[in-house]
Each structure stands twice: as structure tokens, then as C-alpha cells.
Design a protein around this motif. Structure first.
Motif, mmCIF file in Angstrom:
data_model
loop_
_atom_site.group_PDB
_atom_site.id
_atom_site.type_symbol
_atom_site.label_atom_id
_atom_site.label_comp_id
_atom_site.label_asym_id
_atom_site.label_seq_id
_atom_site.Cartn_x
_atom_site.Cartn_y
_atom_site.Cartn_z
ATOM 1 N N TYR A 95 0.859 -1.175 0.000
ATOM 2 C CA TYR A 95 0.000 0.000 0.000
ATOM 3 C C TYR A 95 0.895 1.225 0.000
ATOM 4 C CZ TYR A 95 0.791 0.874 5.022
ATOM 5 O OH TYR A 95 1.355 1.144 6.232
ATOM 6 N N HIS A 96 0.302 2.380 -0.151
ATOM 7 C CA HIS A 96 1.117 3.581 -0.262
ATOM 8 C C HIS A 96 0.568 4.661 0.649
ATOM 9 C CE1 HIS A 96 -2.108 5.336 -2.715
ATOM 10 N NE2 HIS A 96 -2.118 4.199 -3.388
ATOM 11 N N ASP A 97 1.367 5.735 0.812
ATOM 12 C CA ASP A 97 0.947 6.885 1.600
ATOM 13 C C ASP A 97 -0.141 7.639 0.855
ATOM 14 O OD1 ASP A 97 2.832 6.798 3.870
ATOM 15 O OD2 ASP A 97 4.337 7.022 2.298
ATOM 16 N N ALA A 98 -0.455 8.821 1.369
ATOM 17 C CA ALA A 98 -1.498 9.638 0.767
ATOM 18 C C ALA A 98 -1.010 10.335 -0.506
ATOM 19 C CB ALA A 98 -1.991 10.671 1.777
ATOM 20 N N ASP A 99 0.188 9.955 -1.000
ATOM 21 C CA ASP A 99 0.767 10.534 -2.218
ATOM 22 C C ASP A 99 1.075 12.022 -2.072
ATOM 23 O OD1 ASP A 99 0.708 8.123 -3.610
ATOM 24 O OD2 ASP A 99 -1.353 8.439 -4.266
ATOM 25 N N LEU A 100 1.143 12.498 -0.849
ATOM 26 C CA LEU A 100 1.469 13.905 -0.606
ATOM 27 C C LEU A 100 2.950 14.101 -0.322
ATOM 28 C CD1 LEU A 100 -1.454 14.904 1.785
ATOM 29 C CD2 LEU A 100 -1.276 15.342 -0.660
ATOM 30 N N VAL A 101 3.613 13.039 0.087
ATOM 31 C CA VAL A 101 4.979 13.133 0.573
ATOM 32 C C VAL A 101 5.861 12.136 -0.164
ATOM 33 C CG1 VAL A 101 6.448 12.818 2.600
ATOM 34 C CG2 VAL A 101 4.219 13.924 2.847
ATOM 35 N N ARG A 102 7.041 12.612 -0.619
ATOM 36 C CA ARG A 102 7.998 11.751 -1.308
ATOM 37 C C ARG A 102 9.267 11.652 -0.457
ATOM 38 N NH1 ARG A 102 4.158 14.911 -3.404
ATOM 39 N NH2 ARG A 102 5.706 16.537 -3.780
ATOM 40 N N ARG A 103 9.630 10.448 -0.096
ATOM 41 C CA ARG A 103 10.847 10.263 0.683
ATOM 42 C C ARG A 103 12.078 10.498 -0.182
ATOM 43 N NH1 ARG A 103 7.046 6.740 2.386
ATOM 44 N NH2 ARG A 103 6.910 6.189 4.621
ATOM 45 N N PHE A 104 13.115 11.039 0.430
ATOM 46 C CA PHE A 104 14.407 11.155 -0.229
ATOM 47 C C PHE A 104 14.975 9.763 -0.440
ATOM 48 C CE2 PHE A 104 19.125 11.953 0.424
ATOM 49 C CZ PHE A 104 19.339 12.359 -0.895
ATOM 50 N N GLU A 105 15.387 9.468 -1.665
ATOM 51 C CA GLU A 105 15.872 8.128 -1.980
ATOM 52 C C GLU A 105 17.149 7.774 -1.221
ATOM 53 O OE1 GLU A 105 16.250 7.691 -6.164
ATOM 54 O OE2 GLU A 105 14.084 7.752 -6.551
ATOM 55 N N TYR B 32 3.536 5.377 15.086
ATOM 56 C CA TYR B 32 3.589 6.836 14.959
ATOM 57 C C TYR B 32 3.492 7.217 13.485
ATOM 58 C CZ TYR B 32 5.082 7.755 19.797
ATOM 59 O OH TYR B 32 5.142 7.869 21.159
ATOM 60 N N GLU B 33 2.535 8.118 13.174
ATOM 61 C CA GLU B 33 2.360 8.609 11.812
ATOM 62 C C GLU B 33 2.295 10.130 11.819
ATOM 63 O OE1 GLU B 33 -0.056 5.221 9.507
ATOM 64 O OE2 GLU B 33 -1.154 6.015 11.234
ATOM 65 N N VAL B 34 2.251 10.710 10.635
ATOM 66 C CA VAL B 34 2.262 12.166 10.490
ATOM 67 C C VAL B 34 0.966 12.624 9.846
ATOM 68 C CG1 VAL B 34 3.464 14.142 9.466
ATOM 69 C CG2 VAL B 34 4.777 12.175 10.293
ATOM 70 N N GLY B 35 0.348 13.642 10.404
ATOM 71 C CA GLY B 35 -0.869 14.216 9.856
ATOM 72 C C GLY B 35 -0.703 15.699 9.590
ATOM 73 N N VAL B 36 -1.738 16.316 9.034
ATOM 74 C CA VAL B 36 -1.702 17.754 8.756
ATOM 75 C C VAL B 36 -3.096 18.335 8.958
ATOM 76 C CG1 VAL B 36 -2.096 17.465 6.262
ATOM 77 C CG2 VAL B 36 -0.948 19.527 7.110
ATOM 78 N N CYS B 37 -3.146 19.545 9.505
ATOM 79 C CA CYS B 37 -4.411 20.239 9.715
ATOM 80 C C CYS B 37 -4.169 21.733 9.646
ATOM 81 C CB CYS B 37 -5.046 19.853 11.053
ATOM 82 S SG CYS B 37 -4.108 20.367 12.512
ATOM 83 N N LEU B 38 -5.258 22.504 9.704
ATOM 84 C CA LEU B 38 -5.195 23.958 9.700
ATOM 85 C C LEU B 38 -5.894 24.497 10.935
ATOM 86 C CD1 LEU B 38 -6.008 24.747 5.954
ATOM 87 C CD2 LEU B 38 -3.898 25.370 7.142
ATOM 88 N N HIS B 39 -5.233 25.455 11.594
ATOM 89 C CA HIS B 39 -5.801 26.142 12.745
ATOM 90 C C HIS B 39 -6.205 27.566 12.348
ATOM 91 C CE1 HIS B 39 -4.041 23.346 15.944
ATOM 92 N NE2 HIS B 39 -3.481 22.934 14.817
ATOM 93 N N ASP B 40 -7.251 28.071 12.971
ATOM 94 C CA ASP B 40 -7.676 29.446 12.734
ATOM 95 C C ASP B 40 -6.545 30.414 13.091
ATOM 96 O OD1 ASP B 40 -10.283 31.258 12.376
ATOM 97 O OD2 ASP B 40 -9.111 32.078 14.045
ATOM 98 N N THR C 156 4.780 19.781 -1.065
ATOM 99 C CA THR C 156 4.606 21.201 -1.381
ATOM 100 C C THR C 156 3.542 21.783 -0.468
ATOM 101 O OG1 THR C 156 2.870 20.891 -3.041
ATOM 102 C CG2 THR C 156 5.163 20.765 -3.806
ATOM 103 N N LEU C 157 3.617 23.077 -0.285
ATOM 104 C CA LEU C 157 2.624 23.756 0.544
ATOM 105 C C LEU C 157 1.240 23.608 -0.065
ATOM 106 C CD1 LEU C 157 2.716 25.380 3.176
ATOM 107 C CD2 LEU C 157 2.894 27.461 1.802
ATOM 108 N N ALA C 158 1.144 23.711 -1.375
ATOM 109 C CA ALA C 158 -0.159 23.594 -2.045
ATOM 110 C C ALA C 158 -0.780 22.228 -1.816
ATOM 111 C CB ALA C 158 0.005 23.863 -3.537
ATOM 112 N N ASP D 102 -4.312 21.676 0.152
ATOM 113 C CA ASP D 102 -5.448 21.080 -0.570
ATOM 114 C C ASP D 102 -5.911 19.770 0.041
ATOM 115 O OD1 ASP D 102 -5.397 23.203 -2.307
ATOM 116 O OD2 ASP D 102 -4.351 22.141 -3.911
ATOM 117 N N ALA D 103 -5.043 19.117 0.807
ATOM 118 C CA ALA D 103 -5.422 17.849 1.426
ATOM 119 C C ALA D 103 -6.327 18.043 2.644
ATOM 120 C CB ALA D 103 -4.168 17.083 1.841
ATOM 121 N N CYS D 104 -6.391 19.262 3.160
ATOM 122 C CA CYS D 104 -7.160 19.527 4.377
ATOM 123 C C CYS D 104 -8.602 19.892 4.023
ATOM 124 C CB CYS D 104 -6.514 20.665 5.161
ATOM 125 S SG CYS D 104 -4.875 20.258 5.811
ATOM 126 N N GLU D 105 -9.535 19.134 4.574
ATOM 127 C CA GLU D 105 -10.966 19.341 4.335
ATOM 128 C C GLU D 105 -11.599 20.074 5.511
ATOM 129 O OE1 GLU D 105 -12.517 15.438 3.960
ATOM 130 O OE2 GLU D 105 -11.260 14.903 2.236
#
Length: 330
Positions: free
Chosen positions: A10-20, A241-249, A311-313, A317-320
């Protein structure tokens, strides 16, 4: 490094690319005389065109040190000859950080770099400590003291005042396997309070054990972008342990307005599974480049230091749209 041979396809959310070339730092990267065995969960920032990492390091007998490594490209880092001078002569630091100091996060704030980190003592409690530097010289780290009561860790400082107060993320250690992400305020960076829950484990389907800050929040037009950690207990005592992302006001950072429903980085590689703690990816630093690309600096399996790219974009865009049912109401 390769994937584990038996690991599911399986794969990640396709948002992050590991350095080879991961891992970018291991214990062997440091002077042999220092006896460094592990380097992980390191903070990172950019000073002019130079990338600076404050590395969490440990010897085989688990003696800690913060060690600066530098890079011209953000990927190939060279550690200095010696570690940062820590306040070990201060009786308070010596008593309450005698077991470990760890997980540094670096924030530029009001003309100085602040390194907020956790400490652990023989009394069995963790707490948050704060260093300040203007140069990153090994001898230019002023210890401002402990900035939390016992039972606090994962302090992550925002890069500006909000509503006249300094603000941070923290995660009370309510038990060995528990804790939510909170936002606290301070008039002076030393005394903290007015704490409000921001994101709870019940808000995440993939992190039912604990959730807390990771990299220092990034100000965007859509809100404070927070790259955080989430943990679940898998098969009794095994923590993932995993990594997530969100937006705060922007004005009410205790309010999470948008959330990516799935983790953006999950342990998949051998160096993220084989180490002191299996199944761990843990971000402590993120650098946004002028072109909008982002470098994420993370520890693998509590043993090696890695980097990944996004990328920042893509993160935005991944945050709903999101409204917590357990944290601060809007």
C-alpha cells in the motif's frame, strides 16, 4: 534502503515523497570519538542559504546531546565537531533533565531562534524546556528555564504572537499511552496557561492513542498549517507513529478548521521499522522554500534522521473542512 519484504503493498497519501538517499544522518555520521548511536527527531531551520539542524543524538548508553549539523542543500548534512553546550552546570537543569533532553523544535521569533524541547528526570516526569540563540554558535544557547509543569511534552512554539500572547502547542502526558493536542498562551514565554484542547484522539480514525505537535506551525492565508504526529496502539503495547496535517484558525489557534482525514506519512521503509522503536515516523522540522516546496525532517524508528518532500499547495489542498466534536467549540 528497501521496503520490508513482507510489508503490505500500500502507499501513503501521495502527498509526501521520501528522499531516496534516506537516512540522511546516522550515528556513524558523527565523530567516532563521540560514540553516537542514534540521531532522530531533529529540529531544522534555514539561516540565510544555510540549512541548520539541531539533532537529537544518543550514545549507546543513552546519554543525550543536541548536535548541530549543517547543509547547503537541505539533504546532505555535516555535523560539527562538538555538540551544543547545554546548561548541565545549572542545578535545576541537572536535577530535572538528568535522564534525557530530546525532540527539539526550532522557531524564529522576534529576532532570535528558540529551541523548545522536552526533558525527563529520575522522578519519572517530563516537562518542557526552552533555549534561545541568535547565532547557533555551540556556546550561544541561553537556557530560559523550564516552561511547563511536570507532565507536559511536545511543546511547539508558534512563530509570532497571537492576540498579544505567545502561543504554543503542547501535549499533556495524561498517561504513558494517552494525550491530546492543546494550545497554551504566555505573556513572557516562561509562564504558560489558558490551555485549550485543539485536536483530540477521538477526532482521528487512525490515531486513537495520542496526538500532538510536530513541526512549528506555518502561517498561510488559509490558517496555521500544522504538521503533527498521531499515534495508535497496535497489538497491545505496540505504538505506531504517523504524520498528519491540519489547519488552525489564524486568530483562534485552538480551533482546527480543516483536517486531512488520513496520515500523510506512515512507516513503510526498513529504516522506519527497524530501530529502537519500530513503526515510527516523527516530524520535528519543516522548511518552506521560496518556490512553495517543503522539506519535512523526520526521525525513523527512533534511530535515524530522514527527510521527505512535499509542497505547501498539496498540504493545504489535502485539508478538508472540519469541526471537532471533542475540542474547543467555534
Amino acid at each position: 534502503m528497501t521496503d520490508l519484504p513482507y510489508f503490505p503493498d500500500y502507499h501513503d497519501a501521495d502527498l509526501v515523497r521520501r528522499f531516496e538517499g534516506n537516512p540522511i544522518l546516522t550515528g556513524r555520521s558523527f565523530p567516532k570519538s563521540a560514540g553516537i548511536a542514534h540521531v532522530f527527531n531533529s529540529g531544522a531551520c534555514k539561516v540565510g542559504n544555510k540549512y541548520v539542524m539541531v539533532c537529537r543524538t544518543e550514545t549507546l548508553d543513552l546519554r543525550p546531546a543536541f548536535w548541530i549539523a549543517e547543509s547547503d542543500d537541505g539533504v546532505r548534512f555535516t555535523p560539527r565537531a562538538e555538540p551544543i553546550r547545554m546548561p548541565i552546570d545549572d542545578p535545576m537543569f541537572r536535577r530535572y533533565a538528568d535522564i534525557n533532553y530530546y525532540d527539539p523544535r526550532i522557531t524564529w521569533l522576534e529576532g532570535a531562534w528558540y529551541v523548545m524541547h522536552a526533558c525527563h528526570s529520575r522522578l519519572g516526569d517530563c516537562r518542557i524546556s526552552l533555549l534561545r540563540t541568535t547565532s547557533f554558535d555551540n556556546d550561544d544557547f541561553e537556557w530560559l528555564g523550564f516552561v511547563s509543569d511536570p507532565g507536559q511534552r511536545n511543546g511547539v512554539l508558534f512563530p509570532e504572537k497571537i492576540g498579544g500572547h505567545y502561543v504554543r502547542l503542547d501535549r499533556p502526558q495524561t498517561s504513558w499511552e494517552g494525550g491530546n493536542m492543546w494550545v497554551s498562551r504566555s505573556p513572557d514565554l516562561i509562564h504558560w496557561g489558558q490551555s485549550r484542547a485543539a485536536l483530540a484522539t477521538d477526532d482521528l480514525s487512525w490515531a486513537w492513542t495520542k496526538v500532538g505537535g510536530g513541526a512549528p506551525p506555518i502561517r498561510t492565508d488559509r490558517g496555521w498549517l500544522n504538521i503533527f504526529h498521531g499515534v495508535r496502539t497496535q497489538v497491545k503495547a505496540h505504538l505506531v507513529y504517523e504524520v498528519g496535517v491540519c489547519l488552525h484558525d489564524l486568530e483562534r489557534p485552538e480551533v482546527v478548521t480543516h483536517l486531512c482525514r488520513q496520515p500523510i506519512l506512515t512507516p513503510m521503509k526498513l529504516y522506519e521499522h527497524v530501530g529502537q522503536s519500530p513503526s515510527v515516523v516523527f516530524v520535528c522540522g519543516a522548511i518552506v522554500e521560496p518556490d512553495g516546496s517543503v522539506k519535512l525532517y523526520y526521525g525513523g524508528a527512533d534511530a535515524v534522521q530522514c527527510v521527505a518532500f512535499t509542497t505547501l499547495a498539496e498540504l493545504l489542498d489535502a485539508c478538508e473542512p472540519f469541526e471537532s466534536t471533542t475540542a474547543v467549540p467555534r
